[in-house]
Design a protein around this motif. Structure first.
Motif, PDB file in Angstrom:
ATOM      1  N   GLU A  45      -6.698 -11.758   7.336  1.00 50.03           N
ATOM      2  CA  GLU A  45      -5.451 -10.991   7.236  1.00 50.03           C
ATOM      3  C   GLU A  45      -4.272 -11.857   6.795  1.00 50.03           C
ATOM      4  N   TYR A  46      -4.529 -13.150   6.628  1.00 52.91           N
ATOM      5  CA  TYR A  46      -3.437 -14.095   6.357  1.00 52.91           C
ATOM      6  C   TYR A  46      -2.678 -13.745   5.071  1.00 52.91           C
ATOM      7  N   MET A  47      -3.384 -13.339   4.019  1.00 51.26           N
ATOM      8  CA  MET A  47      -2.713 -13.045   2.753  1.00 51.26           C
ATOM      9  C   MET A  47      -1.806 -11.827   2.874  1.00 51.26           C
ATOM     10  N   THR A  48      -2.164 -10.880   3.712  1.00 48.33           N
ATOM     11  CA  THR A  48      -1.284  -9.734   3.954  1.00 48.33           C
ATOM     12  C   THR A  48      -0.004 -10.200   4.626  1.00 48.33           C
ATOM     13  N   LEU A  49      -0.128 -11.154   5.547  1.00 49.27           N
ATOM     14  CA  LEU A  49       1.053 -11.713   6.208  1.00 49.27           C
ATOM     15  C   LEU A  49       1.967 -12.390   5.189  1.00 49.27           C
ATOM     16  N   LYS A  50       1.385 -13.142   4.253  1.00 51.14           N
ATOM     17  CA  LYS A  50       2.193 -13.800   3.216  1.00 51.14           C
ATOM     18  C   LYS A  50       2.890 -12.763   2.338  1.00 51.14           C
ATOM     19  N   GLN A  51       2.209 -11.634   2.107  1.00 50.98           N
ATOM     20  CA  GLN A  51       2.814 -10.544   1.330  1.00 50.98           C
ATOM     21  C   GLN A  51       4.029  -9.981   2.075  1.00 50.98           C
ATOM     22  N   ILE A  52       3.911  -9.846   3.397  1.00 51.62           N
ATOM     23  CA  ILE A  52       5.032  -9.365   4.217  1.00 51.62           C
ATOM     24  C   ILE A  52       6.207 -10.329   4.098  1.00 51.62           C
ATOM     25  N   GLU A  53       5.921 -11.632   4.170  1.00 52.54           N
ATOM     26  CA  GLU A  53       6.975 -12.642   4.011  1.00 52.54           C
ATOM     27  C   GLU A  53       7.692 -12.494   2.675  1.00 52.54           C
ATOM     28  N   LYS A  54       6.896 -12.301   1.626  1.00 54.18           N
ATOM     29  CA  LYS A  54       7.446 -12.221   0.269  1.00 54.18           C
ATOM     30  C   LYS A  54       8.346 -10.998   0.111  1.00 54.18           C
ATOM     31  N   VAL A  55       7.851  -9.845   0.569  1.00 53.91           N
ATOM     32  CA  VAL A  55       8.595  -8.597   0.390  1.00 53.91           C
ATOM     33  C   VAL A  55       9.840  -8.557   1.274  1.00 53.91           C
ATOM     34  N   THR A  56       9.733  -9.074   2.498  1.00 56.94           N
ATOM     35  CA  THR A  56      10.865  -9.013   3.424  1.00 56.94           C
ATOM     36  C   THR A  56      11.811 -10.211   3.287  1.00 56.94           C
ATOM     37  N   LYS A  57      11.438 -11.144   2.402  1.00 58.69           N
ATOM     38  CA  LYS A  57      12.265 -12.342   2.177  1.00 58.69           C
ATOM     39  C   LYS A  57      12.583 -13.048   3.509  1.00 58.69           C
ATOM     40  N   SER A  58      11.540 -13.203   4.318  1.00 57.95           N
ATOM     41  CA  SER A  58      11.731 -13.856   5.611  1.00 57.95           C
ATOM     42  C   SER A  58      10.672 -14.929   5.809  1.00 57.95           C
ATOM     43  N   LYS A  59      10.892 -15.771   6.790  1.00 62.23           N
ATOM     44  CA  LYS A  59       9.946 -16.823   7.119  1.00 62.23           C
ATOM     45  C   LYS A  59       9.322 -16.506   8.470  1.00 62.23           C
ATOM     46  N   ILE A  60       7.996 -16.357   8.476  1.00 60.41           N
ATOM     47  CA  ILE A  60       7.273 -16.092   9.720  1.00 60.41           C
ATOM     48  C   ILE A  60       6.557 -17.386  10.101  1.00 60.41           C
ATOM     49  N   GLN A  92      -6.661  17.496  -7.508  1.00 62.00           N
ATOM     50  CA  GLN A  92      -6.460  18.468  -8.592  1.00 62.00           C
ATOM     51  C   GLN A  92      -7.233  18.085  -9.853  1.00 62.00           C
ATOM     52  N   GLY A  93      -7.816  16.878  -9.872  1.00 63.29           N
ATOM     53  CA  GLY A  93      -8.665  16.483 -10.989  1.00 63.29           C
ATOM     54  C   GLY A  93      -7.996  15.640 -12.057  1.00 63.29           C
ATOM     55  N   PHE A  94      -6.727  15.268 -11.868  1.00 58.88           N
ATOM     56  CA  PHE A  94      -6.038  14.453 -12.859  1.00 58.88           C
ATOM     57  C   PHE A  94      -6.500  13.000 -12.813  1.00 58.88           C
ATOM     58  N   ASP A  95      -6.540  12.335 -13.971  1.00 61.38           N
ATOM     59  CA  ASP A  95      -6.623  10.885 -13.991  1.00 61.38           C
ATOM     60  C   ASP A  95      -5.319  10.356 -13.402  1.00 61.38           C
ATOM     61  N   ALA A  96      -5.373   9.204 -12.744  1.00 55.12           N
ATOM     62  CA  ALA A  96      -4.156   8.723 -12.081  1.00 55.12           C
ATOM     63  C   ALA A  96      -4.039   7.212 -12.133  1.00 55.12           C
ATOM     64  N   ILE A  97      -2.784   6.771 -12.239  1.00 54.23           N
ATOM     65  CA  ILE A  97      -2.434   5.353 -12.116  1.00 54.23           C
ATOM     66  C   ILE A  97      -1.625   5.231 -10.834  1.00 54.23           C
ATOM     67  N   GLY A  98      -2.151   4.487  -9.872  1.00 51.51           N
ATOM     68  CA  GLY A  98      -1.442   4.275  -8.614  1.00 51.51           C
ATOM     69  C   GLY A  98      -0.881   2.865  -8.570  1.00 51.51           C
ATOM     70  N   GLN A  99       0.426   2.760  -8.569  1.00 51.31           N
ATOM     71  CA  GLN A  99       1.071   1.440  -8.577  1.00 51.31           C
ATOM     72  C   GLN A  99       1.691   1.188  -7.212  1.00 51.31           C
ATOM     73  N   ALA A 100       1.113   0.257  -6.467  1.00 56.07           N
ATOM     74  CA  ALA A 100       1.598  -0.040  -5.124  1.00 56.07           C
ATOM     75  C   ALA A 100       1.138  -1.430  -4.723  1.00 56.07           C
ATOM     76  N   GLN A 101       1.853  -2.030  -3.793  1.00 57.61           N
ATOM     77  CA  GLN A 101       1.543  -3.381  -3.338  1.00 57.61           C
ATOM     78  C   GLN A 101       0.254  -3.414  -2.524  1.00 57.61           C
ATOM     79  N   THR A 102      -0.308  -4.619  -2.390  1.00 61.74           N
ATOM     80  CA  THR A 102      -1.453  -4.835  -1.500  1.00 61.74           C
ATOM     81  C   THR A 102      -1.050  -4.459  -0.077  1.00 61.74           C
ATOM     82  N   GLY A 103      -2.002  -3.902   0.668  1.00 64.29           N
ATOM     83  CA  GLY A 103      -1.723  -3.587   2.060  1.00 64.29           C
ATOM     84  C   GLY A 103      -1.060  -2.234   2.265  1.00 64.29           C
TER      85      GLY A 103
END
Length: 524
Positions: free
Chosen positions: A352-367, A40-51
């Protein structure tokens, strides 16, 4: 999760064809919400996690609206914090632009500038680059942003952390005031908010994909670090050792499902696939066979797997990482049901390792890490399986009818040799892959660190290695690529020593300056 399809977002046919070729079934949440706003032509701020698929979120609308100017001027500038991310973003947009006649160029330090200059002089539509190199080319009069239609700041908070704020402001001041600006960031620190107030139009849209608090079940989670070229063989080795009785295997795309099913069926696996291109009857029939135990393996996309409720799934295997972290939680929740134990495996390459660490952080789990099985591991697993079955059979009367035949063989051969020959036949029948190398495990993973010391401090690789050795007792083998820039540096260190480096080196003095260390998100 969203229920909208890509073809409902307003993208043009060429972009939709490319997305379909990539095999994505539906947009991620950030894509579904940002794409219509940008179209639609708007300027935008997209706030979202990596991955979460941010590159496609801005790349698809830019390509849908793309028109080459008569004066052959640059149409789009995309700024990224690191050269790795610049290359990654460029490659991804090239794939989305498969059917669009768009000339792309990544520009970054560490590459001969002459090559980039030649490309710019011959004509470029979209430039993807790091702020330092882009600004250098602007000052040389080689990049002219006075006619650009789109400006994108990707990973804005990372660029801020790396000290690029002044460079970014200078680039934005040199840009066409009528441009459409898109800023993507995982967090919104005050400096980023000030930037948006100064340089984005007042009617800009702020789209925040709120990170849900996600916890995972009691499923045991592991990952295997693999080489991309060995993905399928690594997967076969895992199946040969674990011998799961019922497993759901996840791929990111429809094409990925079809290719994996074909490769598995060629090696004798009892497997079928499910994805969005299959009709409802096909999917229901496949699911029925899987539930009844007539299929050992089901290969699926995230979309096709929705609503699957099968109690006896022993394993979930992420052949590909999901497009969204939330999907990881949904995936592994397919096992460990009805108070049974479940196992989740994920295959990741070093990038892809850093994405895996992000999954660990968000899900509060240990892989936990596991090593890709060797041929010796597979042999031992098969041996235990075969001998176990032999012992079970000896406890029954079923084998008695073969005793006369065994007696005949005893007259000609040693029965130990006969037993070994029969075990060899069974082993060769059950091993799924023609393995040649005993060990194909990936080299130890490296993690990219950002540090606040650079050339201006007279840092060089020798001084840096000496610093690591004295403060954290690192050997040369623990250190990979070193990139020393003017005000800061990047260095790859072995995954197993990252915590040690962060703990012992942060705050210490190097070349007269206190060191600040962070894990860079540029290499994914």
């Amino acid at each position: 999760m969203v229920d909208v399809k890509f073809n409902e977002l307003g993208l043009n046919e060429k972009v939709l064809r490319a997305i379909d070729d990539l095999g994505f079934e539906e947009p991620s949440r950030i894509q579904a919400e940002v794409i219509p706003v940008l179209l639609q032509g708007f300027d935008a701020i997209g706030q979202a996690q990596t991955g979460t698929g941010k590159t496609l979120a801005f790349g698809a609308p830019i390509l849908s609206k793309f028109e080459r100017s008569e004066s052959n001027k640059i149409n789009t500038i995309i700024l990224t914090p690191t050269r790795e991310l610049a290359i990654q973003v460029n490659d991804e947009i090239v794939r989305i632009a498969k059917y669009s006649r768009v000339r792309m160029l990544p520009v970054y330090g560490g590459q001969p500038i002459e090559r980039q200059i030649r490309a710019l002089k011959s004509g470029v539509d979209i430039v993807v680059g790091t702020p330092g190199r882009v600004l250098d080319l602007i000052r040389r009069g080689l990049i002219d942003l006075s006619h650009i239609k789109f400006l994108v700041l990707d990973e804005a908070d990372e660029m801020l952390n790396m000290g690029f704020i002044d460079d970014i402001e200078e680039i934005m001041k040199n840009s066409n005031k009528e441009r459409q600006t898109m800023l993507f960031s995982a967090t919104m620190p005050d400096e980023i908010k000030k930037l948006t107030k100064r340089y984005l139009k007042p009617d800009n849209k702020h789209i925040a994909i709120i990170k849900n608090t996600m916890t995972v079940s009691t499923v045991s989670q592991y990952y295997y670090e693999i080489k991309q070229k060995d993905r399928f063989e690594s997967f076969c080795r895992i199946l040969d050792v674990d011998e799961p009785s019922s497993a759901i295997i996840f791929c990111k795309t429809k094409r990925g499902v079809d290719e994996l099913v074909e490769a598995m069926q060629a090696r004798g696996y009892s497997v079928e696939g499910m994805h969005g291109d299959m009709n409802q009857n096909q999917r229901l029939n496949t699911l029925r066979k899987f539930k009844e135990g007539n299929l050992e393996f089901l290969v699926a996309t995230d979309v096709a797997a929705r609503g699957i409720d099968v109690e006896n799934v022993t394993h979930v295997i992420n052949y590909d990482l999901p497009q969204e972290i939330e999907s990881y939680v949904h995936r592994i929740g397919r096992t460990g049901r009805a108070n049974r134990e479940g196992i989740a495996y994920t295959l990741v390459t070093p990038r892809e390792y850093m994405t895996l660490k992000q999954i660990e952080k968000v899900t509060k789990s240990k892989i936990k890490r596991k090593e890709v099985p060797t041929i010796d591991d597979i042999f031992l697993a098969k041996y235990k399986n075969i001998t176990g079955r032999v012992k079970e059979t000896l406890d029954t009367e079923d084998y008695k009818r073969f005793v006369p035949l065994a007696a005949e063989l005893d007259e000609e051969f040693n029965l130990v040799d006969v037993a070994a020959a029969l075990m060899n036949i069974l082993y060769n029948k059950e091993v799924s892959f023609d393995y040649t190398e005993n060990d194909i495990g990936a080299d130890a993973g490296f993690v990219r660190l950002f540090m606040t010391v650079g050339r201006m401090d007279r840092l060089n690789p020798k001084i840096l290695l000496q610093f690591f050795n004295e403060t954290a007792r690192l050997n040369k083998e623990d250190v990979g690529d070193i990139d020393i820039l003017e005000k800061f540096s990047f260095v790859d260190v072995s995954e197993r020593v990252v915590d040690n480096v962060m703990k012992n080196c942060t705050g210490k003095k190097l070349c007269g300056r206190k060191v600040k260390l962070e894990v860079s998100t540029g290499r994914k």
